[in-house]
Design a protein around this motif. Sequence first.
Motif, mmCIF file in Angstrom:
data_model
loop_
_atom_site.group_PDB
_atom_site.id
_atom_site.type_symbol
_atom_site.label_atom_id
_atom_site.label_comp_id
_atom_site.label_asym_id
_atom_site.label_seq_id
_atom_site.Cartn_x
_atom_site.Cartn_y
_atom_site.Cartn_z
ATOM 1 N N ILE A 58 46.514 14.409 47.617
ATOM 2 C CA ILE A 58 45.201 14.459 46.973
ATOM 3 C C ILE A 58 44.868 15.926 46.741
ATOM 4 O O ILE A 58 45.276 16.799 47.512
ATOM 5 C CB ILE A 58 44.104 13.770 47.807
ATOM 6 C CG1 ILE A 58 43.921 14.453 49.163
ATOM 7 C CG2 ILE A 58 44.403 12.294 47.998
ATOM 8 C CD1 ILE A 58 42.694 13.980 49.926
ATOM 9 N N SER A 59 44.179 16.195 45.670
ATOM 10 C CA SER A 59 43.877 17.588 45.325
ATOM 11 C C SER A 59 42.830 18.169 46.284
ATOM 12 O O SER A 59 41.945 17.455 46.768
ATOM 13 C CB SER A 59 43.389 17.691 43.881
ATOM 14 O OG SER A 59 42.235 16.905 43.699
ATOM 15 N N ASP A 60 42.959 19.464 46.547
ATOM 16 C CA ASP A 60 42.036 20.158 47.447
ATOM 17 C C ASP A 60 41.852 21.576 46.928
ATOM 18 O O ASP A 60 42.838 22.269 46.620
ATOM 19 C CB ASP A 60 42.603 20.169 48.865
ATOM 20 C CG ASP A 60 41.685 20.878 49.847
ATOM 21 O OD1 ASP A 60 40.672 20.274 50.247
ATOM 22 O OD2 ASP A 60 41.992 22.030 50.211
ATOM 23 N N SER A 61 40.581 22.006 46.847
ATOM 24 C CA SER A 61 40.298 23.320 46.254
ATOM 25 C C SER A 61 40.873 24.458 47.072
ATOM 26 O O SER A 61 41.202 25.514 46.531
ATOM 27 C CB SER A 61 38.785 23.504 46.101
ATOM 28 O OG SER A 61 38.140 23.362 47.365
ATOM 29 N N TYR A 62 41.011 24.273 48.367
ATOM 30 C CA TYR A 62 41.523 25.338 49.232
ATOM 31 C C TYR A 62 43.041 25.286 49.365
ATOM 32 O O TYR A 62 43.738 26.283 49.152
ATOM 33 C CB TYR A 62 40.879 25.248 50.614
ATOM 34 C CG TYR A 62 41.426 26.255 51.602
ATOM 35 C CD1 TYR A 62 42.233 25.860 52.661
ATOM 36 C CD2 TYR A 62 41.145 27.621 51.462
ATOM 37 C CE1 TYR A 62 42.749 26.781 53.563
ATOM 38 C CE2 TYR A 62 41.649 28.546 52.360
ATOM 39 C CZ TYR A 62 42.453 28.120 53.409
ATOM 40 O OH TYR A 62 42.960 29.029 54.293
ATOM 41 N N SER A 63 43.586 24.118 49.700
ATOM 42 C CA SER A 63 45.019 23.995 50.008
ATOM 43 C C SER A 63 45.871 23.632 48.797
ATOM 44 O O SER A 63 47.097 23.650 48.885
ATOM 45 C CB SER A 63 45.218 22.946 51.107
ATOM 46 O OG SER A 63 44.551 23.304 52.285
ATOM 47 N N GLY A 64 45.238 23.304 47.685
ATOM 48 C CA GLY A 64 45.993 22.839 46.520
ATOM 49 C C GLY A 64 46.166 21.339 46.583
ATOM 50 O O GLY A 64 45.648 20.603 45.755
ATOM 51 N N GLU A 65 46.914 20.862 47.577
ATOM 52 C CA GLU A 65 47.090 19.438 47.811
ATOM 53 C C GLU A 65 47.076 19.182 49.310
ATOM 54 O O GLU A 65 47.434 20.064 50.110
ATOM 55 C CB GLU A 65 48.410 18.919 47.210
ATOM 56 C CG GLU A 65 48.443 18.916 45.691
ATOM 57 C CD GLU A 65 49.773 18.415 45.133
ATOM 58 O OE1 GLU A 65 50.824 18.737 45.724
ATOM 59 O OE2 GLU A 65 49.753 17.709 44.122
ATOM 60 N N LEU A 66 46.685 17.963 49.682
ATOM 61 C CA LEU A 66 46.720 17.529 51.080
ATOM 62 C C LEU A 66 47.380 16.157 51.167
ATOM 63 O O LEU A 66 47.188 15.322 50.283
ATOM 64 C CB LEU A 66 45.300 17.443 51.654
ATOM 65 C CG LEU A 66 44.507 18.744 51.772
ATOM 66 C CD1 LEU A 66 43.071 18.441 52.173
ATOM 67 C CD2 LEU A 66 45.167 19.687 52.775
#
Length: 567
Positions: free
Chosen positions: A479-487
């Motif tokens: 899933i997309s995440d603004s900090y990690s890119g993806e989780l």
Amino acid sequence: MSEICGPSLEAFVPDDLTLPQFILDSSHSLRPIRPSHVPWFIEDASGRGVGHEEIRARTYGLANGLSLRFCVKENDIVVIFSPNHIDYPPAIWATHRLGGVVSCANPANNINELLYQLNAVHASLIITHSSSLHTALGAAQAAGLPSERVITFDESNQITVGTLIQQGLQSEPNFVERRLRKGEAKTKVAFLSFSSGTTGKPKAVAISHFAPIVNVIQMAEQQKVNKNYAPWEKQRFRPGDVVAGVLPFFHIYGLVLGIHLMAFCGISVVVIPKFNFTEFLESIVRHSINHLHLVPPQIVLFCKHPAAKNYNLDGIRFLICGAAPLSASLVDQLVKILPNAQIGQGYGMTESGATISMFSVDEKLGVPGSAGRLVPGVVAKVVKDDGTLAGFNEPGELQVKMPSVALGYLNNEEATKETFVNGWLRTGDEVIIREDHEVFIVDRLKEIMKVKGFQVAPAGLEGCVLDHPDVSDTCVVPISDSYSGELPMAFVVLHPNAVKRIALDPAEVERVKASITKHVADNKVAYKHLAGGVEFVDVIPKNPSGKLLRRVLRDRARDMVRLRSKL
């Protein structure tokens, strides 16, 4: 690391025979003599066996019937849209006797999916089953194919395969089966098999007659078929053994290994139309099945389903798993359930004409996590993102040269150029090859997640999640995440015991999720933790070969994230 060569292919490979001429009419130095009482195929429900002469007769009768009734001829496309059936192989070989091309379709397809295939290959005839007839007729109508050109394996209001066989056997020959010119088997199309579609729209892969012939010989040579390399009781492929034909025949795994390699080796195939685990266990006992060709979700059932303990499985002496990576931890569990079996993995794809690697006949157990070693005649290289060759133990895309490779994609020049490059097949799979030439499939390149710049393979996380006692099945997606890119997010099917606990106490839902999350955190580096969460589902979507349809759950996860952001 430069190019890696598998063993050289020493055995003779004919290049002027069609597939049925090779399987039904020919002998070979690697081919054992099948005792006359050993059937080629066994109908699961009735136990009826079909031997060599009956198979040849039914193949000829159906070919003649198709020629008489429908004028099936050179290069006509026959779509087989059916679950496994005892007349499925004769339907393939009858079409080939006439010079036609077979396109096998997933019987779970809906009307639009089947219509896509009919239009893509310009089908002239459909062979189906009563269970798939409604869909077949709907797709045929939409494709402009007359309903009279839809026939069935079993009784229905349509013309049946049995009727055509009888007509063909009772009539004068209406066709002349031609002999291919030398080398022509390498270019004459036998199958238009559709790629899995796990990452996009399925493509029709053009496979020559030569491809399954050479791939059968490659596997037979690697597995020392018809060689007295060990005492009879320890030899892997023996005439008279019995294999479960539960993998779908329309898929390259079931098509080449399940039908053609087993026919070549003198092993009886119990034809199982539909997989149901408890019924499958009963079939194993009823038919004294001692060979299993499986996919990872089925392995999970052997390890997790309580019914497995109720059956004597000591007679299983060989099991190979393919179509998707199998974790080492699952193998460890499986060994305890099938203590007498040689267990390992193989690897291949539709575009390679089936098998690229297979675990060695010299090992009772394949190397944990390995897909085996290259079969004879395969040359491989591992290519890094920057185009340079990877060294041993370095990840990169596997590219192979092999004699069974497909001719390309039908009417798709762009995709063909992307996948078949200067004689190399780009597999799209990330692998590591060790110094001992064991091949380890890391994951599909398009399925690799990027978490804080680190690559995370879903298959590795799934193996860890499956080790949790409350988990029956799982699929990990990004899933997309603004900090990690993806989780990483894990969709999980719960074990029945966990379902019962939750029914008694709804608060158990969060406790189980927390337990699964902690289990992964305890066993994986920080960037591989399930920071995207755990979601319970009733079933993990898969295609019939056992590959996770990750894109389905990836889309579902994306919709869940959008919904959360609005709340």
